[in-house]
Design a protein around this motif. Structure first.
Motif, short mmCIF file in Angstrom:
data_model
loop_
_atom_site.label_atom_id
_atom_site.label_comp_id
_atom_site.label_asym_id
_atom_site.label_seq_id
_atom_site.Cartn_x
_atom_site.Cartn_y
_atom_site.Cartn_z
N UNK A 44 37.31 -19.69 56.98
CA UNK A 44 37.71 -18.34 56.92
C UNK A 44 39.24 -18.01 57.38
N UNK A 45 39.67 -18.96 58.40
CA UNK A 45 41.04 -19.02 58.79
C UNK A 45 42.13 -19.61 57.61
N UNK A 46 41.52 -20.57 57.04
CA UNK A 46 42.47 -21.24 55.97
C UNK A 46 42.39 -20.09 54.84
N UNK A 47 41.22 -19.35 54.62
CA UNK A 47 41.35 -18.16 53.39
C UNK A 47 42.44 -17.20 53.78
N UNK A 48 42.49 -16.71 55.02
CA UNK A 48 43.09 -15.75 55.70
C UNK A 48 44.74 -16.18 55.12
N UNK A 49 45.14 -17.35 56.06
CA UNK A 49 46.25 -18.08 55.86
C UNK A 49 46.65 -18.05 54.30
N UNK A 50 45.82 -18.52 53.36
CA UNK A 50 46.26 -18.90 51.93
C UNK A 50 46.43 -17.53 51.38
N UNK A 51 45.57 -16.16 51.71
CA UNK A 51 46.04 -14.90 51.22
C UNK A 51 47.09 -14.27 51.47
N UNK A 52 47.48 -14.57 52.51
CA UNK A 52 48.82 -13.94 53.17
C UNK A 52 50.02 -14.80 52.89
N UNK A 53 50.22 -16.09 52.32
CA UNK A 53 51.05 -16.89 52.15
C UNK A 53 51.39 -17.21 50.75
N UNK A 54 50.23 -17.34 49.96
CA UNK A 54 50.50 -17.93 48.80
C UNK A 54 50.92 -16.84 47.75
N UNK A 55 51.93 -17.30 46.74
CA UNK A 55 52.38 -16.48 45.91
C UNK A 55 53.42 -15.42 46.46
N UNK A 56 53.53 -14.26 46.08
CA UNK A 56 54.71 -13.24 46.63
C UNK A 56 54.13 -12.77 47.81
N UNK A 57 55.01 -12.05 48.36
CA UNK A 57 54.71 -11.44 49.78
C UNK A 57 53.60 -10.47 49.52
N UNK A 58 52.63 -10.07 50.48
CA UNK A 58 51.55 -9.39 50.31
C UNK A 58 52.29 -7.74 50.66
N UNK A 59 51.53 -6.85 50.01
CA UNK A 59 51.61 -5.65 50.09
C UNK A 59 51.47 -5.17 51.73
N UNK A 60 51.94 -3.96 52.16
CA UNK A 60 51.63 -3.70 53.62
C UNK A 60 50.06 -3.25 53.65
#
Length: 72
Positions: free
Chosen positions: A30-46
């Motif tokens: 889960x921690x790895x998924x959160x890091x990946x979701x927030x840092x992979x690709x473009x900057x996440x929306x607010x």
């Protein structure tokens, strides 16, 4: 989800250690998924960052409640 469904069969003394290892690994996943979701690709929306923060806060609250409940 799978470990939750199979928990009854894993709850025997024979399977408790493998179950705990698998369950603990899910927290790391889960921690790895959160890091990946927030840092992979473009900057996440607010709103995405807010949704992640709400989910992480709810998870932390549930873990704290579970930990404190087990102490009493």
């Amino acid at each position: 989800m799978v470990t939750g469904v199979w928990r009854g069969s894993f709850a025997s003394r024979r399977w408790i250690r493998p179950f705990r290892l698998l369950h603990g690994a899910s927290y790391a996943g889960r921690a790895a998924a959160v890091v990946h979701g927030l840092t992979a690709g473009r900057a996440p929306a607010a709103w995405v960052v807010l949704a992640y923060a709400v989910c992480l806060t709810a998870t932390a609250a549930a873990l704290a409640h579970r930990h404190l409940r087990g102490r009493s």
